[in-house]
Each structure stands twice: as C-alpha cells, then as structure tokens.
Design an enzyme around this catalytic site. Structure first.
Site, PDB file in Angstrom:
ATOM      1  N   HIS A  51     -25.551  17.863  16.602  1.00 39.00           N
ATOM      2  CA  HIS A  51     -26.254  19.125  16.330  1.00 39.00           C
ATOM      3  C   HIS A  51     -27.780  19.008  16.461  1.00 39.00           C
ATOM      4  CE1 HIS A  51     -22.349  20.230  14.725  1.00 39.00           C
ATOM      5  NE2 HIS A  51     -22.405  19.227  13.882  1.00 39.00           N
ATOM      6  N   SER A  74     -26.414  19.030  21.839  1.00 39.70           N
ATOM      7  CA  SER A  74     -25.799  19.423  20.580  1.00 39.70           C
ATOM      8  C   SER A  74     -24.297  19.193  20.709  1.00 39.70           C
ATOM      9  CB  SER A  74     -26.065  20.901  20.333  1.00 39.70           C
ATOM     10  OG  SER A  74     -26.289  21.122  18.967  1.00 39.70           O
ATOM     11  N   SER A  79     -24.866  25.322  17.148  1.00 39.84           N
ATOM     12  CA  SER A  79     -25.603  24.626  16.088  1.00 39.84           C
ATOM     13  C   SER A  79     -27.051  24.281  16.436  1.00 39.84           C
ATOM     14  CB  SER A  79     -24.858  23.355  15.684  1.00 39.84           C
ATOM     15  OG  SER A  79     -24.793  22.453  16.774  1.00 39.84           O
ATOM     16  N   ASP A 137     -21.113  12.777  17.580  1.00 40.06           N
ATOM     17  CA  ASP A 137     -20.701  13.512  16.387  1.00 40.06           C
ATOM     18  C   ASP A 137     -19.494  14.360  16.776  1.00 40.06           C
ATOM     19  OD1 ASP A 137     -20.354  15.118  14.190  1.00 40.06           O
ATOM     20  OD2 ASP A 137     -22.438  15.769  14.049  1.00 40.06           O
ATOM     21  N   GLU A 198     -20.492   9.880  13.962  1.00 40.75           N
ATOM     22  CA  GLU A 198     -21.007  10.528  12.758  1.00 40.75           C
ATOM     23  C   GLU A 198     -19.925  11.091  11.825  1.00 40.75           C
ATOM     24  OE1 GLU A 198     -24.130  10.902  11.794  1.00 40.75           O
ATOM     25  OE2 GLU A 198     -24.214  12.675  10.517  1.00 40.75           O
ATOM     26  N   ASN A 223     -19.377   7.535   9.603  1.00 43.85           N
ATOM     27  CA  ASN A 223     -18.888   8.486   8.603  1.00 43.85           C
ATOM     28  C   ASN A 223     -18.466   7.796   7.316  1.00 43.85           C
ATOM     29  OD1 ASN A 223     -17.875  11.259   7.845  1.00 43.85           O
ATOM     30  ND2 ASN A 223     -16.000  10.066   7.620  1.00 43.85           N
ATOM     31  N   LYS A 228     -22.845   7.995   3.699  1.00 43.76           N
ATOM     32  CA  LYS A 228     -22.671   9.128   4.613  1.00 43.76           C
ATOM     33  C   LYS A 228     -21.636  10.083   4.012  1.00 43.76           C
ATOM     34  CE  LYS A 228     -21.630  11.821   8.117  1.00 43.76           C
ATOM     35  NZ  LYS A 228     -20.600  12.865   7.999  1.00 43.76           N
ATOM     36  N   ASP A 232     -23.355  13.321   2.604  1.00 44.05           N
ATOM     37  CA  ASP A 232     -23.487  14.398   3.589  1.00 44.05           C
ATOM     38  C   ASP A 232     -22.285  15.345   3.494  1.00 44.05           C
ATOM     39  OD1 ASP A 232     -22.605  15.499   6.138  1.00 44.05           O
ATOM     40  OD2 ASP A 232     -24.008  14.237   7.217  1.00 44.05           O
ATOM     41  N   ASN A 233     -21.079  14.785   3.607  1.00 47.27           N
ATOM     42  CA  ASN A 233     -19.888  15.635   3.614  1.00 47.27           C
ATOM     43  C   ASN A 233     -19.779  16.428   2.312  1.00 47.27           C
ATOM     44  OD1 ASN A 233     -19.759  13.648   5.580  1.00 47.27           O
ATOM     45  ND2 ASN A 233     -17.528  13.596   5.625  1.00 47.27           N
ATOM     46  N   CYS A 237     -22.442  19.741   2.257  1.00 50.87           N
ATOM     47  CA  CYS A 237     -21.654  20.985   2.337  1.00 50.87           C
ATOM     48  C   CYS A 237     -21.807  21.812   1.069  1.00 50.87           C
ATOM     49  CB  CYS A 237     -20.178  20.675   2.618  1.00 50.87           C
ATOM     50  SG  CYS A 237     -19.932  20.090   4.312  1.00 50.87           S
ATOM     51  N   HIS A 343     -14.896  20.196  11.628  1.00 50.59           N
ATOM     52  CA  HIS A 343     -15.649  19.947  12.862  1.00 50.59           C
ATOM     53  C   HIS A 343     -15.251  20.843  14.030  1.00 50.59           C
ATOM     54  CE1 HIS A 343     -18.459  17.691  15.276  1.00 50.59           C
ATOM     55  NE2 HIS A 343     -17.593  17.797  16.258  1.00 50.59           N
ATOM     56  N   HIS A 396     -27.019  20.998   7.018  1.00 51.02           N
ATOM     57  CA  HIS A 396     -27.432  20.295   5.796  1.00 51.02           C
ATOM     58  C   HIS A 396     -28.951  20.121   5.747  1.00 51.02           C
ATOM     59  CE1 HIS A 396     -23.293  19.674   5.481  1.00 51.02           C
ATOM     60  NE2 HIS A 396     -23.198  18.367   5.624  1.00 51.02           N
ATOM     61  N   SER A 404     -27.456   9.973   6.131  1.00 54.86           N
ATOM     62  CA  SER A 404     -26.528   9.834   7.263  1.00 54.86           C
ATOM     63  C   SER A 404     -27.229   9.177   8.446  1.00 54.86           C
ATOM     64  CB  SER A 404     -26.035  11.209   7.718  1.00 54.86           C
ATOM     65  OG  SER A 404     -25.536  11.921   6.631  1.00 54.86           O
ATOM     66  N   GLN A 408     -26.985   5.859  10.891  1.00 50.47           N
ATOM     67  CA  GLN A 408     -26.855   5.930  12.358  1.00 50.47           C
ATOM     68  C   GLN A 408     -27.800   4.946  13.037  1.00 50.47           C
ATOM     69  OE1 GLN A 408     -25.016   7.071  14.620  1.00 50.47           O
ATOM     70  NE2 GLN A 408     -23.920   8.870  13.894  1.00 50.47           N
TER      71      GLN A 408
HETATM   72  P1  NAI Z   1     -11.229  14.371   4.568  1.00 52.26           P
HETATM   73  O1  NAI Z   1     -10.189  13.669   5.336  1.00 52.26           O
HETATM   74  O2  NAI Z   1     -11.939  13.679   3.449  1.00 52.26           O
HETATM   75  O3  NAI Z   1     -10.651  15.730   3.947  1.00 52.26           O
HETATM   76  C1  NAI Z   1      -9.784  16.600   4.608  1.00 52.26           C
HETATM   77  C2  NAI Z   1      -8.713  17.011   3.598  1.00 52.26           C
HETATM   78  O4  NAI Z   1      -7.892  18.030   4.161  1.00 52.26           O
HETATM   79  C3  NAI Z   1      -7.786  15.855   3.223  1.00 52.26           C
HETATM   80  O5  NAI Z   1      -7.794  15.651   1.824  1.00 52.26           O
HETATM   81  C4  NAI Z   1      -6.423  16.301   3.744  1.00 52.26           C
HETATM   82  O6  NAI Z   1      -5.363  15.859   2.901  1.00 52.26           O
HETATM   83  C5  NAI Z   1      -6.559  17.819   3.740  1.00 52.26           C
HETATM   84  N1  NAI Z   1      -5.653  18.503   4.655  1.00 52.26           N
HETATM   85  C6  NAI Z   1      -5.180  18.111   5.879  1.00 52.26           C
HETATM   86  N2  NAI Z   1      -4.338  19.015   6.386  1.00 52.26           N
HETATM   87  C7  NAI Z   1      -4.273  20.025   5.481  1.00 52.26           C
HETATM   88  C8  NAI Z   1      -3.559  21.254   5.430  1.00 52.26           C
HETATM   89  N3  NAI Z   1      -2.712  21.605   6.395  1.00 52.26           N
HETATM   90  N4  NAI Z   1      -3.740  22.066   4.355  1.00 52.26           N
HETATM   91  C9  NAI Z   1      -4.571  21.693   3.326  1.00 52.26           C
HETATM   92  N5  NAI Z   1      -5.250  20.523   3.309  1.00 52.26           N
HETATM   93  C10 NAI Z   1      -5.112  19.705   4.379  1.00 52.26           C
HETATM   94  O7  NAI Z   1     -12.283  14.893   5.631  1.00 52.26           O
HETATM   95  P2  NAI Z   1     -13.776  15.423   5.333  1.00 52.26           P
HETATM   96  O8  NAI Z   1     -14.726  14.297   5.428  1.00 52.26           O
HETATM   97  O9  NAI Z   1     -13.730  16.259   4.124  1.00 52.26           O
HETATM   98  O10 NAI Z   1     -14.022  16.299   6.646  1.00 52.26           O
HETATM   99  C11 NAI Z   1     -13.297  17.497   6.905  1.00 52.26           C
HETATM  100  C12 NAI Z   1     -13.791  18.097   8.222  1.00 52.26           C
HETATM  101  O11 NAI Z   1     -15.153  18.480   8.096  1.00 52.26           O
HETATM  102  C13 NAI Z   1     -13.757  17.129   9.396  1.00 52.26           C
HETATM  103  O12 NAI Z   1     -13.454  17.851  10.563  1.00 52.26           O
HETATM  104  C14 NAI Z   1     -15.177  16.614   9.464  1.00 52.26           C
HETATM  105  O13 NAI Z   1     -15.481  16.107  10.735  1.00 52.26           O
HETATM  106  C15 NAI Z   1     -15.938  17.866   9.131  1.00 52.26           C
HETATM  107  N6  NAI Z   1     -17.291  17.719   8.598  1.00 52.26           N
HETATM  108  C16 NAI Z   1     -18.081  18.831   8.714  1.00 52.26           C
HETATM  109  C17 NAI Z   1     -19.359  18.834   8.217  1.00 52.26           C
HETATM  110  C18 NAI Z   1     -20.213  20.041   8.367  1.00 52.26           C
HETATM  111  O14 NAI Z   1     -21.415  19.965   8.124  1.00 52.26           O
HETATM  112  N7  NAI Z   1     -19.687  21.174   8.745  1.00 52.26           N
HETATM  113  C19 NAI Z   1     -19.927  17.639   7.545  1.00 52.26           C
HETATM  114  C20 NAI Z   1     -18.995  16.546   7.430  1.00 52.26           C
HETATM  115  C21 NAI Z   1     -17.724  16.603   7.933  1.00 52.26           C
END
Ligand code: NAI
Length: 475
Positions: A51, A74, A79, A137, A198, A223, A228, A232-233, A237, A343, A396, A404, A408
């Site tokens: 991003h 990006s 983003s 990322d 990332e 990650n 991180k 960050d997550n 968020c 993501h 963020h 984070s 990196q």
């Molecule tokens: P995580 O693996 O810690 O959490 C995801 C959760 O979703 C898990 O606990 C899993 O059991 C649950 N899950 C999976 N399938 C499901 C379903 N069908 N129904 C309900 N729950 C379900 O992953 P994290 O780190 O929380 O990341 C989640 C997403 O967010 C990823 O795609 C990551 O890349 C993205 N992300 C986005 C950010 C942003 O700024 N928008 C920042 C960091 C990560």
C-alpha cells in the site's frame, strides 16, 4: 526516471505529511541512524508491492537510506495515497520538474489491468533486468514471478476458465503477453535472493508454495513477528476500522449491532474498537479456541445465518473466501453496512451480488456504493469489498506501521546480507530482533522497562539482555 502516479503537484503536501510521520516512526528512524555508515542494502534492488501510503513512503526512504535501489507499487487498487506517491517520486531533494526520488507506479482507483501493469513495471528495471529482492504484501508480486517462471518452464500459458475470477483473466492476459523465449520471468526469479512478506494472507500463500515444492527463493514471514501481527493487525485495525466506517458513512456506531467475522488478530482489534464505540458486537468463528476467546472477551458468538437479518454493520476479517454470500446480503436490513478488512476482496461475494435479479448499484461517492435489491431495500458496500480501512480511509497510523516496517527492513537486511544462511524456505525473524523492534518504540511512549537482576535472569532461565521468552511463548 520512469514512474506513473496521479499528480506530481501533490508532492509538497505529501512531503509535509512524511515529515510528521517520521517523528511517529521511531523504529525506522533509529534503523536509518544505525546503518547510515555501513549501508547494508547497497547493491539491493528492491521491488516493493505494498500500500503506497505516507507510512510506506517512510519505509521506502529508509530502504534507500540504507543503500537500496527501489521500485514500488501498491498492493491494492484503492489504497494509494496520491500525495504520498508523488512525494516519493519527487524525493526529498527533487522538484516536480526534476524528480529525484523512487519510481512509483501507483494511484488511487486503478483498474485491475492497470494494477497488474504497475506490478510488471516495478518488476522491470530500466534495461530489462529485474529486482534481486521483493518486499511483498499479500504476495501478488511473488505470485506473478512464480506463475511467469512456471509457464515458461511449461512452455505455454493456460487459458483462464469461465468460472475463474476476473482478476485471474487479467493475470493470464499479462502473462500471455510476457511469457516467451526470452525467459523474462525465469531470469527474474533466478536473480531474486528473497522476499519479505507483510501479511497473513501472503504468508499463507508462501507456506503453501513451499509445501508444494514450488517456492523459488527464500522468504521471511514478517507477519508473524510478534511486533507485527500482535500490533499492526490488532491495534492498527482497532484504529483504522472505525476510521474507514466514519469516513465512508459517518453513521453513528453506538447502539448498533456489528458483526465481526473472524476473531484472529485483525478481528480482535475490530471487535474491540466497535465495542469501544458502543456497538453491540457479535463474532463469528470456525476455530473453537478463537470462539472461546471471543466469548470470554464478552462477545456473543454465533453464526452469520443467525444474525444476518438483525445487524447494522458487518466487517469480515477472516482471510478466507465466501464469508458473506449474495444470499446473506439479500437478507440484510435496509442500509446495513457491509465491509471487509481482510486482504483480498473475495470475503464478500461481490460477483454474486452483481448477478442477483433486479439488483442496482448506485455510487454514493468513491469507494461507497448503495446496492438496491429488487424489493427496494438496499445495503451499503464499502470499497467494493476490498480492505475498507485502506480503501475508505488511510489505513493504519504511523506509529504501529513503524513496528511492522522496522521488521521489514531488518528482514530485508537479513536476506540480502546473509543469503547463504537462508536456503529456500519460509522463516521468521529471531526473537532478539523482535524484541529489538519493540525496544525501539518504548521511549516514544515514555515506557520504563524493569531490568532483570542476574539472579532473576538465572532463575527464569534467560539472559539479562534477552531474549525473554521461548519461541513457543504466545503473547
Ligand atoms: P488470523 O488467521 O489471525 O485470523 C483469521 C480468523 O478468521 C481465524 O481465527 C480463523 O479461524 C477465522 N476464520 C476463518 N474462516 C472463517 C469463517 N468462514 N468464518 C468465521 N471465521 C473464520 O488472520 P489475521 O492476521 O487476523 O488476518 C486476517 C486478514 O486480514 C488476512 O487476510 C490478513 O492478510 C488481513 N490483514 C489486513 C490488514 C488491514 O490493514 N486491512 C492488516 C493485517 C492483516
């Protein structure tokens, strides 16, 4: 210098915000100071796909300060902050007439074709050479190089299927044009010493590729540095989910029913923030451990089917696909807000929504659409189902991204300078470096650490200077 951004005249505004961000990114600034003389990234040609925000500008300029040559895109079509992109291109010492910064190929609101064109441009150095490092990322740059090399080995690019997502058709078109006798992608893959990834979703892809014997170069999973994903997550968020909702809709969150799908690091931050605003938060989970955590944190945990008709706000945070289906959306309350912070854009079935009989899409403003069903009721979808905190707001804040991005930079230095110590595989940074990243951020918050005595250190079996936890400790 080749580059493509929206408007170079935004550079001055971008530079002002970069200056403010530098103060809020003590980890990156400390790393600049530490490595100013030794220049560990001299000779590194880093292609970054992350991003293109103000915080990322500080990351890019840190990589340059350590000696790297950098090209950037990006990792999401919505983003980019155009003033950040412009400032990076112009550079701290350049002018809009004579840009002296880093080639960036990114603007807010790219089409999918433009997005993948940008990725290809950033992977192609003038003269046709490629990078020797990737900073990714979500894994799109890594994917393009791997697919290109795979199809060059096979000697042909397969046609995309009718059921494949639109984006896959775009990727296949690009590869059909570029996979050829010159073995462009194979050569790029051979030069790459490694990738630092990332996010959760990108890391998942890397482990899958490695398991299937397809990974072509080593990777560091940034990650899963504690500093991180647990920051960050979660805390990132916790800040930016509300920012996305407010800037997109300005709807009062207090008193509303909000559903958070997924209670991992991102879901925990979102649920906490929504509760902080006074929403009644409901969590959905598939993992009994995370479901139990959510329950003990005081959230109702149930299935989406149970509550789809009563909730006002939906946020998907699973990293999985088909979480909110078209059928779910049709059953939602009038003007329910539907958003994703994971993501990729496949957590919400946007393609299925568009195919519902009689559905009409009314654009309210950029990245906010009202979808009106045949019966007249409607829902509001943010950022076309793409990550709403970056699509509708600015992602963020700097301080959390400093954590984070310090990981990196350290990961880039590791892979670039100690290549032989990292045979093909996926690695995390050692704990002492994770602790170093945290340490670099304490002073700014006025944190005073307690020091272990020698006797205490011996009693709990650690060194006075750390690491303080075993690798299996889960924070
Ligand atoms: P995580 O693996 O810690 O959490 C995801 C959760 O979703 C898990 O606990 C899993 O059991 C649950 N899950 C999976 N399938 C499901 C379903 N069908 N129904 C309900 N729950 C379900 O992953 P994290 O780190 O929380 O990341 C989640 C997403 O967010 C990823 O795609 C990551 O890349 C993205 N992300 C986005 C950010 C942003 O700024 N928008 C920042 C960091 C990560």
């Amino acid at each position: 210098m080749d580059f493509k951004v929206a408007d170079l005249s935004l550079a001055e505004f971008g530079r002002k915000e970069i200056r403010l961000a530098e103060h809020e990114m003590p980890g990156l600034m400390a790393i600049r100071k530490e490595y100013a003389a030794s220049q560990p990234l001299r000779g590194a040609k880093i292609m970054g796909s992350l991003h293109m925000t103000i915080q990322t500008a500080v990351l890019i300029e840190t990589l340059v300060a350590l000696g790297a040559e950098v090209r950037w895109v990006s990792c999401n079509i919505f983003s980019t902050q155009d003033h950040a992109a412009a400032a990076v291109v112009v550079g701290p010492d350049g002018t809009t007439d004579a840009p002296r910064g880093v080639p960036v190929f990114a603007w807010k609101g790219e089409t999918l074709e433009e997005y993948w064109w940008c990725t290809e441009q950033a992977l192609t150095w003038p003269g046709g050479d490629g990078p020797n490092m990737i900073l990714d990322d979500g894994g799109d740059a890594t994917l393009l190089v791997h697919k290109g090399a795979e199809y060059e080995r096979a000697g042909a690019v397969p046609a995309a299927g009718e059921d494949d997502p639109e984006e896959w058709h775009v990727i296949i078109d690009l590869l059909t044009r570029t996979v050829g006798a010159d073995k462009k992608w194979t050569k790029i893959a051979e030069q790459i010493k490694g990738v630092t990834e990332e996010t959760t979703t990108g890391v998942h892809r890397l482990y899958e590729m490695h398991k299937n014997g397809q990974l072509l170069f080593p990777a560091i999973n940034v990650n899963d540095s504690v500093t991180k994903s647990k920051f960050d997550n979660k805390y990132g968020c916790r800040h930016s989910v509300i920012d996305g909702l407010n800037r997109a809709t300005d709807v009062l969150i207090g008193g509303k029913v909000a559903v958070v799908c997924g209670y991992g690091d991102v879901g925990k931050g979102c649920a906490d923030a929504l509760r902080g605003q006074g929403a009644r938060v409901i969590v959905t989970e598939i993992d009994p451990i995370c479901a139990l955590q959510a329950a003990m944190d005081g959230f109702q945990v149930t299935t989406l089917d149970e509550v789809v008709g009563i909730a006002d706000i939906f946020v998907t945070a699973t990293g999985n696909f088909n979480i909110i289906t078209a059928e779910h959306m049709a059953r939602m309350k009038h003007q329910a807000i539907v958003s994703n912070i994971g993501h990729f854009d496949n957590e919400i079935d946007m393609a299925g929504l568009a195919k519902l009989p009689g559905i009409e899409k009314r654009n309210i403003k950029p990245q906010v659409d009202e979808w009106v069903f045949a019966d007249g009721h409607s829902i509001i979808v943010l950022a076309e189902g793409r990550l709403m905190n970056l699509g509708c707001a600015t992602g963020h804040p700097s301080f959390v991204m400093s954590n984070s991005f310090t990981n990196q930079v350290i990961a880039q230095i590791e892979l670039f300078t100690k290549t032989s110590e990292y045979p093909i595989g996926v690695y995390t940074l050692p704990k002492h470096l994770d602790e170093k990243v945290a340490r670099l951020h304490l002073d700014a918050l006025g944190v005073k650490l307690t020091e272990l005595t020698k006797e205490q250190a011996a009693y709990i079996g650690v060194h006075v200077e750390g690491p303080y936890k075993s690798d299996h400790y889960r924070y």
